[in-house]
Design a protein around this motif. Sequence first.
Motif, PDB file in Angstrom:
ATOM      1  N   ARG A 172      49.077  45.703  52.707  1.00 36.28           N
ATOM      2  CA  ARG A 172      48.983  44.717  51.634  1.00 36.28           C
ATOM      3  C   ARG A 172      47.557  44.676  51.075  1.00 36.28           C
ATOM      4  O   ARG A 172      47.359  44.581  49.856  1.00 36.28           O
ATOM      5  CB  ARG A 172      49.396  43.336  52.136  1.00 36.28           C
ATOM      6  N   LEU A 173      46.576  44.704  51.951  1.00 39.70           N
ATOM      7  CA  LEU A 173      45.185  44.725  51.495  1.00 39.70           C
ATOM      8  C   LEU A 173      44.928  45.958  50.635  1.00 39.70           C
ATOM      9  O   LEU A 173      44.249  45.897  49.606  1.00 39.70           O
ATOM     10  CB  LEU A 173      44.230  44.714  52.693  1.00 39.70           C
ATOM     11  N   LEU A 174      45.482  47.085  51.062  1.00 40.35           N
ATOM     12  CA  LEU A 174      45.303  48.337  50.325  1.00 40.35           C
ATOM     13  C   LEU A 174      45.902  48.252  48.932  1.00 40.35           C
ATOM     14  O   LEU A 174      45.375  48.826  47.977  1.00 40.35           O
ATOM     15  CB  LEU A 174      45.973  49.460  51.116  1.00 40.35           C
ATOM     16  N   ASP A 175      47.006  47.510  48.805  1.00 38.44           N
ATOM     17  CA  ASP A 175      47.699  47.369  47.520  1.00 38.44           C
ATOM     18  C   ASP A 175      47.235  46.164  46.717  1.00 38.44           C
ATOM     19  O   ASP A 175      47.785  45.901  45.636  1.00 38.44           O
ATOM     20  CB  ASP A 175      49.211  47.232  47.755  1.00 38.44           C
ATOM     21  N   SER A 176      46.256  45.428  47.210  1.00 37.29           N
ATOM     22  CA  SER A 176      45.863  44.175  46.557  1.00 37.29           C
ATOM     23  C   SER A 176      45.197  44.430  45.212  1.00 37.29           C
ATOM     24  O   SER A 176      44.608  45.488  44.961  1.00 37.29           O
ATOM     25  CB  SER A 176      44.943  43.356  47.455  1.00 37.29           C
ATOM     26  N   ARG A 177      45.319  43.448  44.333  1.00 39.03           N
ATOM     27  CA  ARG A 177      44.833  43.588  42.961  1.00 39.03           C
ATOM     28  C   ARG A 177      43.341  43.915  42.872  1.00 39.03           C
ATOM     29  O   ARG A 177      42.944  44.781  42.100  1.00 39.03           O
ATOM     30  CB  ARG A 177      45.141  42.306  42.185  1.00 39.03           C
ATOM     31  N   PRO A 178      42.465  43.205  43.624  1.00 39.63           N
ATOM     32  CA  PRO A 178      41.027  43.461  43.430  1.00 39.63           C
ATOM     33  C   PRO A 178      40.609  44.891  43.709  1.00 39.63           C
ATOM     34  O   PRO A 178      39.838  45.472  42.945  1.00 39.63           O
ATOM     35  CB  PRO A 178      40.373  42.479  44.404  1.00 39.63           C
ATOM     36  N   VAL A 179      41.098  45.491  44.802  1.00 42.16           N
ATOM     37  CA  VAL A 179      40.645  46.839  45.141  1.00 42.16           C
ATOM     38  C   VAL A 179      41.177  47.850  44.128  1.00 42.16           C
ATOM     39  O   VAL A 179      40.480  48.810  43.759  1.00 42.16           O
ATOM     40  CB  VAL A 179      41.044  47.214  46.590  1.00 42.16           C
ATOM     41  N   LYS A 180      42.395  47.632  43.621  1.00 43.81           N
ATOM     42  CA  LYS A 180      42.915  48.527  42.583  1.00 43.81           C
ATOM     43  C   LYS A 180      42.124  48.385  41.286  1.00 43.81           C
ATOM     44  O   LYS A 180      41.794  49.370  40.621  1.00 43.81           O
ATOM     45  CB  LYS A 180      44.390  48.234  42.326  1.00 43.81           C
ATOM     46  N   ALA A 181      41.803  47.145  40.933  1.00 42.10           N
ATOM     47  CA  ALA A 181      41.090  46.903  39.679  1.00 42.10           C
ATOM     48  C   ALA A 181      39.678  47.453  39.720  1.00 42.10           C
ATOM     49  O   ALA A 181      39.190  48.023  38.735  1.00 42.10           O
ATOM     50  CB  ALA A 181      41.055  45.401  39.394  1.00 42.10           C
ATOM     51  N   ILE A 182      39.005  47.301  40.857  1.00 42.26           N
ATOM     52  CA  ILE A 182      37.633  47.799  40.978  1.00 42.26           C
ATOM     53  C   ILE A 182      37.588  49.309  40.839  1.00 42.26           C
ATOM     54  O   ILE A 182      36.736  49.868  40.136  1.00 42.26           O
ATOM     55  CB  ILE A 182      37.027  47.356  42.324  1.00 42.26           C
ATOM     56  N   LEU A 183      38.505  50.011  41.497  1.00 44.95           N
ATOM     57  CA  LEU A 183      38.503  51.467  41.406  1.00 44.95           C
ATOM     58  C   LEU A 183      38.845  51.919  39.990  1.00 44.95           C
ATOM     59  O   LEU A 183      38.278  52.880  39.472  1.00 44.95           O
ATOM     60  CB  LEU A 183      39.489  52.060  42.409  1.00 44.95           C
ATOM     61  N   ALA A 184      39.747  51.195  39.326  1.00 40.86           N
ATOM     62  CA  ALA A 184      40.115  51.547  37.960  1.00 40.86           C
ATOM     63  C   ALA A 184      38.972  51.306  36.985  1.00 40.86           C
ATOM     64  O   ALA A 184      38.848  52.005  35.979  1.00 40.86           O
ATOM     65  CB  ALA A 184      41.343  50.742  37.527  1.00 40.86           C
ATOM     66  N   ALA A 185      38.117  50.315  37.275  1.00 43.86           N
ATOM     67  CA  ALA A 185      37.036  49.965  36.357  1.00 43.86           C
ATOM     68  C   ALA A 185      35.783  50.802  36.560  1.00 43.86           C
ATOM     69  O   ALA A 185      34.841  50.692  35.781  1.00 43.86           O
ATOM     70  CB  ALA A 185      36.680  48.479  36.516  1.00 43.86           C
ATOM     71  N   SER A 186      35.754  51.636  37.587  1.00 38.99           N
ATOM     72  CA  SER A 186      34.549  52.394  37.911  1.00 38.99           C
ATOM     73  C   SER A 186      34.634  53.822  37.392  1.00 38.99           C
ATOM     74  O   SER A 186      35.680  54.281  36.941  1.00 38.99           O
ATOM     75  CB  SER A 186      34.331  52.402  39.431  1.00 38.99           C
ATOM     76  N   SER A 187      33.516  54.534  37.475  1.00 36.78           N
ATOM     77  CA  SER A 187      33.430  55.906  36.987  1.00 36.78           C
ATOM     78  C   SER A 187      34.054  56.882  37.977  1.00 36.78           C
ATOM     79  O   SER A 187      33.709  56.880  39.165  1.00 36.78           O
ATOM     80  CB  SER A 187      31.962  56.287  36.754  1.00 36.78           C
ATOM     81  N   ALA A 188      34.935  57.728  37.485  1.00 39.40           N
ATOM     82  CA  ALA A 188      35.539  58.759  38.335  1.00 39.40           C
ATOM     83  C   ALA A 188      34.522  59.799  38.765  1.00 39.40           C
ATOM     84  O   ALA A 188      34.738  60.516  39.745  1.00 39.40           O
ATOM     85  CB  ALA A 188      36.691  59.433  37.595  1.00 39.40           C
ATOM     86  N   GLU A 189      33.390  59.882  38.042  1.00 41.57           N
ATOM     87  CA  GLU A 189      32.354  60.853  38.377  1.00 41.57           C
ATOM     88  C   GLU A 189      31.518  60.407  39.573  1.00 41.57           C
ATOM     89  O   GLU A 189      30.928  61.245  40.258  1.00 41.57           O
ATOM     90  CB  GLU A 189      31.424  61.060  37.171  1.00 41.57           C
ATOM     91  N   THR A 190      31.448  59.108  39.832  1.00 40.04           N
ATOM     92  CA  THR A 190      30.513  58.576  40.830  1.00 40.04           C
ATOM     93  C   THR A 190      31.192  57.801  41.945  1.00 40.04           C
ATOM     94  O   THR A 190      30.823  57.928  43.108  1.00 40.04           O
ATOM     95  CB  THR A 190      29.487  57.659  40.140  1.00 40.04           C
TER      96      THR A 190
END
Length: 295
Positions: free
Chosen positions: A136-154
């Motif tokens: 559930r933690l792995l699927d939680s909104r904050p961790v998904k949103a943070i990874l989506a909002a960050s640079s794929a290069e870094t």
Amino acid sequence: MSVPLPLPHAESRPLPPYRGVFAVDAKDFTGLPAVQHGPVSRLIPELVDRALDRAGLGEVRSDKRFPANTGDGIVFGFDPAHLPSLVWPFLRVLDEVLGTYNQQTVGPRIRLRASLHVGPLEDADGNGTPRNDTHRLLDSRPVKAILAASSAETTHLAAVISDRVHEDVLLGGYTGLHPDRCVEVPATVSGKTFAQRAWLFIPSPSGNLLDAGVLPQEEAEPPAAAQASTEEEPTAARYHGNTQHVGEGAALMGDVGGDFTYTGRSTSYRADNQHWGGGDNVSGDKHVGNPGADA
């Protein structure tokens, strides 16, 4: 043949051994062409094992409890004595291993979400609430949103640490990761009755995450001039420890989705929906202050 189910609270019985639980899954796995699903599914455990070895955790690699491949990731249990080292340096090393792979590959980039938890679980199958909560933690909104909002290069890894691990391991001072490197978030999952306090750790923040204050502690100290002007600028965003105080700016608490931009004293957020732990709930574009003032 039916299996008799034990009745809770009917009698006392031995508590299963405490186990650390680690899980990862890949961002955008289902968006890959079907022909790449199998190779990527096999690659993820290889990268995790490589990071375990480089972090000096060969014992964890060889003594995994209830290991399982979930298709887009893996999960396994381990002796909780190793939890401090799984928090640090392992998460940092895993981020480095992913970064090296992504720089060299001609195939799809591998960006992972990771979660760490601890609790009583049977070694035979690992079934139980702590394992469920890890997913559930792995699927939680904050961790998904943070990874989506960050640079794929870094930014190759976004980790969410359960409150129990945070309290016992980080606040207890047993790990090399300082608690101030983590950001408190309400971990919720769409369509699930799950809500827990958790802590995000981004080993390599990038782009908008830097603007919003998700920085390694050694890089987050403001210059002396900025410190001196704190009282004169009450509308500036400030980050202290695990709490963000924002007059005008961006606070990474609750859900973040879509594009996220912060410049000076104005904020622009574009998405279909915006969800926060409290305050405004806005659909569409939101502009605070005078967006053109600093142009």
